[in-house]
Design an enzyme around this catalytic site. Sequence first.
Site, PDB file in Angstrom:
ATOM      1  N   CYS A  67      49.603  21.132  16.848  1.00 13.16           N
ATOM      2  CA  CYS A  67      50.409  20.005  16.270  1.00 13.16           C
ATOM      3  C   CYS A  67      51.770  19.930  16.422  1.00 13.16           C
ATOM      4  CB  CYS A  67      49.449  19.265  15.260  1.00 13.16           C
ATOM      5  SG  CYS A  67      47.890  19.056  15.532  1.00 13.16           S
TER       6      CYS A  67
ATOM      7  N   ASP B  57      53.360  20.620  13.740  1.00 13.73           N
ATOM      8  CA  ASP B  57      53.554  20.941  12.224  1.00 13.73           C
ATOM      9  C   ASP B  57      52.264  21.224  11.273  1.00 13.73           C
ATOM     10  OD1 ASP B  57      52.472  18.325  12.106  1.00 13.73           O
ATOM     11  OD2 ASP B  57      54.449  17.268  12.113  1.00 13.73           O
TER      12      ASP B  57
ATOM     13  N   CYS C 248      59.295  20.476  11.643  1.00 10.10           N
ATOM     14  CA  CYS C 248      60.651  20.108  11.932  1.00 10.10           C
ATOM     15  C   CYS C 248      61.375  19.706  10.440  1.00 10.10           C
ATOM     16  CB  CYS C 248      60.708  18.722  12.717  1.00 10.10           C
ATOM     17  SG  CYS C 248      59.799  17.377  11.827  1.00 10.10           S
TER      18      CYS C 248
ATOM     19  N   CYS D 151      55.288  12.861   8.682  1.00 13.30           N
ATOM     20  CA  CYS D 151      55.824  14.146   7.791  1.00 13.30           C
ATOM     21  C   CYS D 151      55.351  13.767   6.398  1.00 13.30           C
ATOM     22  CB  CYS D 151      57.277  14.501   8.126  1.00 13.30           C
ATOM     23  SG  CYS D 151      57.601  14.935   9.629  1.00 13.30           S
TER      24      CYS D 151
END
Lengths: 286, 411
Positions: free
Chosen positions: A35, A37, A62, A106
């Site tokens: 994916c 992350d 990231c 995130c």
Amino acid sequence: MWNYSEKVKQHFFTPKNAKAVDHANAIGDVGSISCGDALRLSLKVNPDSDVIEDAGFQTFGCGSAIASSSALTEMIIGRTIDQAMSISNQDIADFLDGLPPEKMHCSVMGMEALHAAVAQYRGEEVAEEHEEGELICKCFAIDDALIKRVVAQNKLETLEDVINYTKAGGACAACHEKIEWVLEECLGAPLAEPEPVKANPAGATSIVARIRIIEQTLEQVRPQLQADGGDIQLSDVDDDMVFVSLTGACSGCGLSAGTLAMIEQKISQALGETITVYPVGAASLA
Amino acid sequence: MSTLTTLTNQTELAYLDNNATTQVDQAVLQEMLPFLSEFYGNPSSIHRFGSQVGQAIEKAREQVQKLIGASHASEVIFTSCATEASATAILSAVEAFPSRKDIVTSVIEHPATLQLCQMLERKGYTIHWIGVDQRGRLDMEAYKAALSDNVAIASFMWANNETGSLFPIRGMAELAKQHGIVFHTDAVQVAGKLPIQVADSGIDLLSISGHKFHAPKGIGALYLRRGAKFRPLLRGGHQERGRRAGTENSSGIVGLGKAAELAMQSIEQDSARIKLMRDRLEMGLLARVPNCFVTGDPKHRVPNTSNIAFEFVEGESILLMLDQHGIAASSGSACTSGSLEPSHVMRAMEIPYTAAHGAIRFSLSRFTTEAMVDQVLAVLPGIVEKLRMLSPYWDVTTNQPASESFSPVYA
């Protein structure tokens, strides 16, 4: 490059609590390398007071994924489990002075990792993958339960919001229609009961409603095609153009033009507007 | 006052993203400036204001002709960019050969071609998407099998923008000729880097972009072989002999011409020097950083490009840290582009996710210096190490991957 806040940069370049906590008694794993992350959150919780005495993260991802992880650990150390659980992904984003809309997933990853760690600490049985709900996005392995949860918590309203906050639909886009259905369900729009296909003199309204009518029309003709060893799939809808792929015996059939004309007429009738049906190849860019 | 931060006079900066765009050469800028001030006439006008601009455009046409080795200057059409040039090529062939409903292209094309072909697919055209192997080499058997009298155009990039890998364009063009297929190549990443000779090739159409070789953005060109059947994309005025309507971007065209002339003057020396720097950078990184490898075809690629996949780290994080050190590179990974998946090129080459997310492209130009290479070699190994220490997929105690590492096998 993304326009990150100074605080995001600060937590990215000098992250706090980037470690695996020694003798952790709560670990939450979310995401995966496929994916793009992944986050492992490890906690040391005092079993008498339920206070999180230490927290650490290991993140593949990231800049905002690392910053969100760092921020989360800062926010939960010293809090009780219940206090930590009241933290939302928006709180993580706010702590960082905001995240770009496309990076909100995130912050959601941080929240999900916290929930997974707490569930483990409490000895709760964590649902098997997608046991909670229907798998919606195959690229990022996201089910409808997660989408509904994130939509409700963040008051999301559009497909783009869902992509930004969950990553669902952010790759091949094949699930966009399904996401819109889930979204519609969350927003309380009428759903579920299949409506009879009927002419819509005013013209169909939303794209979701139009697609549903088109799908229902295709369902009507499908048995006939299947009886002849063929089938039809909806590929795309763009304004007044409907793209379908004929498969099996229907693909390359000399009478396919007639079949398509019949389908075009039926869809036009059902939508109450003139549309054109285009055949496309079943295979495209995988 | 400008709100932009000036990047000049900061000698520590290392710009290694030249496949994205290049610095405009000062000589190009000087050539252009009069056409943004005193020479403002419309080249279509017959008075002296226009005619002197028209003459400059014809000079630029000859300069581009020489860069690509065309037989006639009139075979060059100026466009706004390579995307327009490629769209003109593909849509022209489709319109000129209405009975041919097939198109052949590859899965690793630039979005300018990919998305146009996807649109044509939705309109009922059959697109033959030719795949590549792990090194990015075209499946030539599939290519040959796709060629038929039903194909209107075969369109392939000459060099891939991410890996720099070259397709065997000349041979492919010859194969296409056997079926009377129009052959187009997107030569954006080749022009100015390797010699091009279209005159004795089977190439019918070729796209280039000025800003990839030190001309400004917003100017491109399309080579159109004399005698090839053609339909214009933009219709209207009689500019470009009716093949591309629209008032010419005079200063941009002059700049493109000058950039072509400069590239021609030094292409061999520049390429050799750039390749040496590229190889030093690449070998230095491979030696200093464990668990990384070069993607694409190391033997057949443009001299300025190196795409290195760093396992178990994510590209955007690397780029952010490089940027902090004044180094500009590019990532085929996801997050930088707004998309969430690794690039379609990495996916098509079946680079595993463990590495595809960490692919970094370094692309050099004639303005790249040895000091820039040194700068990358000095800081990048530490960046990768730092990010791996943060990663759940890296075992900090053994300094080894916690999960299986990928070792590409290149047959």
